[in-house]
Design an enzyme around this catalytic site. Structure first.
Site, PDB file in Angstrom:
ATOM      1  N   GLU A 116      42.960 113.740 -14.466  1.00  0.00           N
ATOM      2  CA  GLU A 116      44.382 113.488 -14.687  1.00  0.00           C
ATOM      3  C   GLU A 116      44.567 112.276 -15.579  1.00  0.00           C
ATOM      4  OE1 GLU A 116      46.347 113.318 -10.913  1.00  0.00           O
ATOM      5  OE2 GLU A 116      45.788 115.345 -10.361  1.00  0.00           O
ATOM      6  N   HIS A 352      59.456 109.392  -9.259  1.00  0.00           N
ATOM      7  CA  HIS A 352      58.347 110.006  -8.527  1.00  0.00           C
ATOM      8  C   HIS A 352      57.730 109.093  -7.473  1.00  0.00           C
ATOM      9  CE1 HIS A 352      55.132 112.857  -7.886  1.00  0.00           C
ATOM     10  NE2 HIS A 352      54.198 111.977  -8.230  1.00  0.00           N
ATOM     11  N   ARG A 387      50.879 103.071 -10.926  1.00  0.00           N
ATOM     12  CA  ARG A 387      49.861 103.752 -10.125  1.00  0.00           C
ATOM     13  C   ARG A 387      49.049 104.726 -10.966  1.00  0.00           C
ATOM     14  NH1 ARG A 387      49.813 108.754  -7.380  1.00  0.00           N
ATOM     15  NH2 ARG A 387      51.986 109.126  -7.920  1.00  0.00           N
TER      16      ARG A 387
END
Length: 529
Positions: A116, A352, A387
């Site tokens: 990712e 998010h 993050r």
């Protein structure tokens, strides 16, 4: 009055894993899990991508994972915490597997590790594109088998009980305060119950509902931040809001459907409204840049073009493999008439994850005695200003374990609190108009989305502060004189969370990670377009 040795607020990965370990170690102890909706309704349930860990040690190392996390955090991570979490990851994930969690494997029987944004190696364990749901399923199955865990759905924590409620002594913010449990609203009886506990764990999840467009479920209303702030716990870095770059653009759907970061890791390409590539103009990693950069890039493209969305192009990918890896996403797109074999997926950024929260040390202890915090509600130092993808479930696991270890040492030394008063609701009225709550909730979302979003400015923050002050005063009058309900209490916490994000944003003087103020020195000039 209800007495329990351990009171857990929240039923995601943090709360459930903590409760399981406590129940196993202390067979005679009582563990109570409070959750305001169904037992599995949490941010954990909706986590698509997976959980990051160094498993393929022939190509990956702890040092690489540490370096990727530090780079994503943009200088604000606590390196000692980063190393602690990453090095503990394989052991904690093995516990999940032992509890019955399934992760996808390849033909050779090894874990099928995904990649990712922000990761230099394939290290994300996953189960299709609903990893969080699989983890939640396994943990709940284990919890139901534990005889000393009492699971109470449709119960909502109103306030933590401290010296203030118990009238033991006067306290000031940051002074040593103790937690004695919580006042909890039973949604079915509409009665407030007093739960007295030796230890309380905040595992209440996120706060995405302060924004109009969010991938978070409707339960993510910043309840933990509101509880902690009113109890005078230390809070920090809540200005760092992570906006997921690729939520499905489908006006009217709420919350927004998430198109996992793993899709870009699988090879999908971002296209502008004219279906042209653009990420190469902003970052050499292109689609695999960290979330803050990709989200801000898309925001810049939308503002520059005036387009309602950009696109995610999966048409060049192997459809059979894509469908096997992302069945939920494939099915969702098909339900809207989007055939990913030939159609681009319209996407926009959406709120998010909140990177800051209630301050905790390495043992998950807050500044309030006997109050612990784990998961998204906490600020551990792992994420810094932004993050790294799939580090959140990992953080929750490691810190719930650290909390378990710490309370295990202290359990026999802590007595059950005494002389705790029950909830007093004398003088309230029952004729509250629900329209007042729904209107104010919508206004909070509008204020935050317009003024405290991906890109902020001093003037926007000032306007947000003024409008939130009015909402706070209106809500306080309503709260003080009305019969309690979950929507009213959620609004209270939404306003508090919005206020905290705004105030911390005003105090931040440098652009960093997920925080970007137009009036501050620009850190990445490429975002001018």
């Amino acid at each position: 009055m209800y007495k329990t040795d351990f009171l857990v607020l929240g039923s995601g990965i943090s709360g459930l894993s903590f409760a399981l370990k406590i129940a196993e170690k202390f067979k005679n102890a009582t563990v109570t899990i409070i959750t305001k909706n169904e037992i599995d309704e949490s941010n954990t349930k909706y986590a698509q991508g997976g959980i990051a860990s160094v498993y393929n040690k022939t190509v990956d190392t702890f040092e690489q994972h540490v370096a990727d996390t530090l780079k994503a955090g943009d200088g604000l991570c606590d390196e000692q915490v980063v190393r602690m979490v990453i090095e503990d990851a394989p052991t904690r994930i093995q516990e999940l597997i032992d509890w019955g969690t399934r992760f996808d494997k390849n033909k050779s029987g090894d874990f099928d590790l995904g990649k990712e944004g922000g990761h230099s190696q394939n290290r994300v364990l996953h189960y299709k594109d609903f990893t969080g749901g699989e983890i939640e399923r396994a943990l709940i199955a284990q919890v139901k088998e534990a005889e000393n865990i009492n699971f109470l759905p449709y119960h909502y924590a109103i306030d933590l009980i401290t010296e203030h409620q118990a009238k033991k002594k006067k306290t000031k913010r940051k002074s040593k305060i103790s937690c004695f449990g919580a006042y909890v609203l039973d949604a079915h009886s509409n009665k407030v119950k007093t739960f007295v506990s030796k230890f309380t764990l905040l595992a209440t999840g996120g706060s995405g509902q302060v924004y109009t467009t969010t991938t978070n479920p409707e339960v993510a209303t910043g309840d933990g931040l509101g509880l902690a702030y009113r109890a005078k716990a230390e809070i920090s870095e809540v200005e760092f809001i992570q906006f997921h770059p690729t939520a499905l653009y489908n006006p009217g759907e709420y919350p927004a459907f998430l198109i996992s970061e793993a899709v870009r890791g699988f090879g999908a390409k971002l296209k502008d409204y004219n279906k042209q590539n653009f990420m190469h103009r902003y970052d050499e990693r292109e689609e695999l840049a960290s979330r803050d950069i990709v989200a801000r890039t898309i925001d810049n493209e939308l503002k520059r073009s005036g387009a309602p969305h950009v696109y995610l192009d999966c048409t060049h990918l192997d459809f059979q493999k894509f469908q096997a890896h992302f069945p939920t996403i494939t099915e969702k797109c098909a339900s809207l008439g989007i055939d990913i074999r030939k159609d681009f997926i319209p996407v926009v950024p959406a709120s998010h994850y909140i990177c800051g929260g209630v301050n905790v040390n390495k043992n998950a202890k807050t500044s309030i005695k006997n109050l612990y915090a784990c998961g998204e509600v906490s600020r551990t130092g792992l994420h810094g200003a932004n993050r790294l993808a799939s580090n959140s479930l990992l953080e929750a696991l490691v810190y719930s374990h650290r909390a378990f270890l710490n309370v295990s040492k202290r359990f026999s030394k802590v007595a059950m609190p005494k002389n705790i008063p029950v909830w007093n609701d004398n003088g309230v009225v029952k004729n509250m108009e629900q329209v007042l709550i729904t209107h104010d909730r919508a206004e909070v979302k509008t204020i935050m989305s317009n003024y405290v979003g991906i890109v902020r400015s001093n003037e926007r923050l000032l306007r947000a502060e003024r409008r939130l002050q009015v909402l706070y005063e209106d809500n306080k009058r309503l709260y003080d004189h009305s019969e309690l309900s979950i929507p009213l209490c959620e609004l209270r916490n939404l306003i508090t969370t919005a206020y905290l994000i705004t105030q911390f944003s005003k105090n931040r003087k440098t652009n960093c990670g997920g925080f970007y103020n137009l009036d501050l020195e620009e850190k990445n000039n490429s975002l001018n377009g």
